[in-house]
Design a protein around this motif. Structure first.
Motif, PDB file in Angstrom:
ATOM      1  N   VAL A 169       2.497  72.363 -26.531  1.00  0.00           N
ATOM      2  CA  VAL A 169       1.642  71.450 -27.282  1.00  0.00           C
ATOM      3  C   VAL A 169       2.128  71.257 -28.719  1.00  0.00           C
ATOM      4  N   GLU A 170       2.733  72.292 -29.298  1.00  0.00           N
ATOM      5  CA  GLU A 170       3.303  72.114 -30.637  1.00  0.00           C
ATOM      6  C   GLU A 170       4.469  71.139 -30.595  1.00  0.00           C
ATOM      7  N   GLY A 171       5.234  71.182 -29.495  1.00  0.00           N
ATOM      8  CA  GLY A 171       6.321  70.222 -29.317  1.00  0.00           C
ATOM      9  C   GLY A 171       5.810  68.796 -29.209  1.00  0.00           C
ATOM     10  N   ILE A 172       4.669  68.618 -28.547  1.00  0.00           N
ATOM     11  CA  ILE A 172       4.054  67.291 -28.459  1.00  0.00           C
ATOM     12  C   ILE A 172       3.655  66.797 -29.843  1.00  0.00           C
ATOM     13  N   ASP A 173       3.092  67.690 -30.641  1.00  0.00           N
ATOM     14  CA  ASP A 173       2.709  67.308 -32.003  1.00  0.00           C
ATOM     15  C   ASP A 173       3.929  66.891 -32.816  1.00  0.00           C
ATOM     16  N   ARG A 174       5.017  67.633 -32.692  1.00  0.00           N
ATOM     17  CA  ARG A 174       6.246  67.287 -33.418  1.00  0.00           C
ATOM     18  C   ARG A 174       6.821  65.962 -32.933  1.00  0.00           C
ATOM     19  N   LEU A 175       6.647  65.691 -31.663  1.00  0.00           N
ATOM     20  CA  LEU A 175       7.181  64.450 -31.098  1.00  0.00           C
ATOM     21  C   LEU A 175       6.558  63.225 -31.765  1.00  0.00           C
ATOM     22  N   GLY A 176       5.249  63.250 -31.963  1.00  0.00           N
ATOM     23  CA  GLY A 176       4.597  62.114 -32.619  1.00  0.00           C
ATOM     24  C   GLY A 176       5.158  61.856 -34.003  1.00  0.00           C
ATOM     25  N   GLY A 177       5.348  62.926 -34.789  1.00  0.00           N
ATOM     26  CA  GLY A 177       5.901  62.768 -36.124  1.00  0.00           C
ATOM     27  C   GLY A 177       7.321  62.251 -36.106  1.00  0.00           C
ATOM     28  N   ALA A 178       8.117  62.745 -35.155  1.00  0.00           N
ATOM     29  CA  ALA A 178       9.510  62.304 -35.057  1.00  0.00           C
ATOM     30  C   ALA A 178       9.601  60.828 -34.686  1.00  0.00           C
ATOM     31  N   LEU A 179       8.725  60.385 -33.786  1.00  0.00           N
ATOM     32  CA  LEU A 179       8.745  58.976 -33.391  1.00  0.00           C
ATOM     33  C   LEU A 179       8.334  58.075 -34.554  1.00  0.00           C
ATOM     34  N   TYR A 180       7.366  58.522 -35.333  1.00  0.00           N
ATOM     35  CA  TYR A 180       6.956  57.725 -36.486  1.00  0.00           C
ATOM     36  C   TYR A 180       8.096  57.598 -37.485  1.00  0.00           C
ATOM     37  N   GLU A 181       8.780  58.695 -37.744  1.00  0.00           N
ATOM     38  CA  GLU A 181       9.895  58.658 -38.693  1.00  0.00           C
ATOM     39  C   GLU A 181      11.026  57.750 -38.212  1.00  0.00           C
ATOM     40  N   ARG A 182      11.260  57.745 -36.910  1.00  0.00           N
ATOM     41  CA  ARG A 182      12.381  56.967 -36.382  1.00  0.00           C
ATOM     42  C   ARG A 182      12.030  55.508 -36.122  1.00  0.00           C
ATOM     43  N   PHE A 183      10.847  55.261 -35.529  1.00  0.00           N
ATOM     44  CA  PHE A 183      10.514  53.899 -35.106  1.00  0.00           C
ATOM     45  C   PHE A 183       9.355  53.274 -35.877  1.00  0.00           C
ATOM     46  N   GLY A 184       8.523  54.084 -36.504  1.00  0.00           N
ATOM     47  CA  GLY A 184       7.390  53.552 -37.251  1.00  0.00           C
ATOM     48  C   GLY A 184       6.195  53.173 -36.407  1.00  0.00           C
ATOM     49  N   LYS A 185       6.343  53.221 -35.069  1.00  0.00           N
ATOM     50  CA  LYS A 185       5.253  52.855 -34.161  1.00  0.00           C
ATOM     51  C   LYS A 185       5.668  53.210 -32.745  1.00  0.00           C
ATOM     52  N   LEU A 186       4.743  53.040 -31.809  1.00  0.00           N
ATOM     53  CA  LEU A 186       5.037  53.152 -30.390  1.00  0.00           C
ATOM     54  C   LEU A 186       4.268  52.037 -29.698  1.00  0.00           C
ATOM     55  N   ASP A 187       4.925  51.384 -28.738  1.00  0.00           N
ATOM     56  CA  ASP A 187       4.292  50.248 -28.066  1.00  0.00           C
ATOM     57  C   ASP A 187       3.688  50.598 -26.712  1.00  0.00           C
ATOM     58  N   ILE A 188       4.279  51.579 -26.033  1.00  0.00           N
ATOM     59  CA  ILE A 188       3.850  51.897 -24.659  1.00  0.00           C
ATOM     60  C   ILE A 188       3.874  53.407 -24.450  1.00  0.00           C
TER      61      ILE A 188
ATOM     62  N   ARG B 212      13.120  39.817 -19.808  1.00  0.00           N
ATOM     63  CA  ARG B 212      13.093  41.039 -20.620  1.00  0.00           C
ATOM     64  C   ARG B 212      11.916  41.003 -21.601  1.00  0.00           C
ATOM     65  N   PRO B 213      10.690  40.984 -21.049  1.00  0.00           N
ATOM     66  CA  PRO B 213       9.499  40.804 -21.889  1.00  0.00           C
ATOM     67  C   PRO B 213       9.214  41.956 -22.838  1.00  0.00           C
ATOM     68  N   LEU B 214       9.888  43.094 -22.655  1.00  0.00           N
ATOM     69  CA  LEU B 214       9.647  44.244 -23.527  1.00  0.00           C
ATOM     70  C   LEU B 214      10.778  44.459 -24.526  1.00  0.00           C
ATOM     71  N   ALA B 215      11.601  43.466 -24.727  1.00  0.00           N
ATOM     72  CA  ALA B 215      12.688  43.582 -25.696  1.00  0.00           C
ATOM     73  C   ALA B 215      12.135  43.886 -27.078  1.00  0.00           C
ATOM     74  N   GLY B 216      12.714  44.872 -27.756  1.00  0.00           N
ATOM     75  CA  GLY B 216      12.269  45.258 -29.082  1.00  0.00           C
ATOM     76  C   GLY B 216      11.104  46.218 -29.083  1.00  0.00           C
ATOM     77  N   ARG B 217      10.626  46.620 -27.903  1.00  0.00           N
ATOM     78  CA  ARG B 217       9.488  47.536 -27.827  1.00  0.00           C
ATOM     79  C   ARG B 217       9.948  48.937 -27.432  1.00  0.00           C
ATOM     80  N   HIS B 218       9.131  49.914 -27.791  1.00  0.00           N
ATOM     81  CA  HIS B 218       9.459  51.313 -27.537  1.00  0.00           C
ATOM     82  C   HIS B 218       8.419  51.905 -26.590  1.00  0.00           C
ATOM     83  N   ALA B 219       8.902  52.524 -25.518  1.00  0.00           N
ATOM     84  CA  ALA B 219       8.021  53.037 -24.474  1.00  0.00           C
ATOM     85  C   ALA B 219       8.311  54.504 -24.209  1.00  0.00           C
ATOM     86  N   LEU B 220       7.267  55.324 -24.211  1.00  0.00           N
ATOM     87  CA  LEU B 220       7.407  56.749 -23.911  1.00  0.00           C
ATOM     88  C   LEU B 220       6.871  57.024 -22.519  1.00  0.00           C
ATOM     89  N   VAL B 221       7.664  57.729 -21.713  1.00  0.00           N
ATOM     90  CA  VAL B 221       7.279  58.078 -20.345  1.00  0.00           C
ATOM     91  C   VAL B 221       7.413  59.582 -20.167  1.00  0.00           C
TER      92      VAL B 221
END
Length: 256
Positions: free
Chosen positions: A77-96, A12-21
């Protein structure tokens, strides 16, 4: 032989990481989401169909991981912009980030393509990936080992009749990824690469080649394992294209 490092599923080499697909509800995207989840990642699954996302969530839970479901039309595209902000608020970063969503577009002579179909193909295959880069780049730079993989196609290197919109967008995606890789190469740990899946047993392939026997083609799950390898923290290459049909990494040669 593959140029990619082998991943030990049990580790499980990606344990603790966050990946967006993106395009996570079917085909290569769905298989990739499951592969990343099985490797321990929390998967942010982006797709248009809520029911299919919920089915994916059930499979991810069975794989021993968790998911955040994002019902989103990638042309929003506005939804994509909101997605970045929401991920930062929830996770503080994105790994993948795996930019997989795509459409075949019209299989029509260039002079006969409806302008709306042309614009829709560019919106999904190209503009959405640029907007995702714009939204997610700051989060990926905050990761200790940010990894981005954009899905290309062999069509990007061919001028096949009637494939214009799809081929043009995939060629542009390759330049987009190469440019991004060059911009971040010396200022962050983010690695940006591409994959050419080649012929794969998907709905898109069946639409393009309806008479082809799908049982002669590799499965999305096979391609997903290659994408997983490109997402591992130990994968150190950047600005490269992994050619799945030949199982090899290719550098980009720019004519002088």
């Amino acid at each position: 032989m593959s140029d990619l490092p082998a991943a030990d599923p049990a580790a499980r080499p990606l344990a603790g990481r966050h990946a967006l697909v993106t395009g996570a509800t079917r085909g290569i995207g769905r298989a990739t989401a499951l592969a990343l989840a099985s490797a321990g990642a929390h998967v942010v699954a982006v797709g248009r169909t809520s029911g299919a996302l919920e089915e994916l969530d059930d499979l991810i839970v069975r794989a021993g991981s968790t998911a955040t479901l994002v019902p989103l039309d990638i042309k929003d595209v506005e939804g994509i912009d909101r997605l970045g902000g929401a991920l930062y608020e929830r996770f503080g970063k994105l790994d993948i980030f795996v930019g997989n969503a795509g459409v075949l577009g019209p299989m029509t002579p260039l002079a006969q393509i409806d302008p709306k179909e042309w614009n829709d193909t560019l919106a999904v295959n190209l503009t959405a990936n640029w907007r995702l880069i714009r939204s997610l780049d700051p989060l990926l730079r905050l990761s200790s080992a940010g990894r981005a993989v954009l899905v290309s196609s062999g069509a990007a290197h061919k001028a096949r009749a009637f494939w214009g919109p799809y081929a043009v967008t995939k060629a542009a995606v390759e330049v987009l990824a190469r440019t991004w890789a060059a911009e971040v190469e010396n200022i962050s740990s983010l690695k940006v690469n591409l994959i050419n899946p080649g012929p794969v047993r998907t709905r898109m392939r069946a639409k393009a080649f309806p008479s082809e026997d799908p049982n002669t083609l590799p499965t999305p799950e096979e391609v997903a394992q290659a994408i997983l390898a490109l997402c591992l923290p130990g994968f150190a290459e950047t600005g490269r294209l992994y050619d799945f049909p030949t199982r090899g990494l290719k550098g980009f040669v720019v004519p002088a």
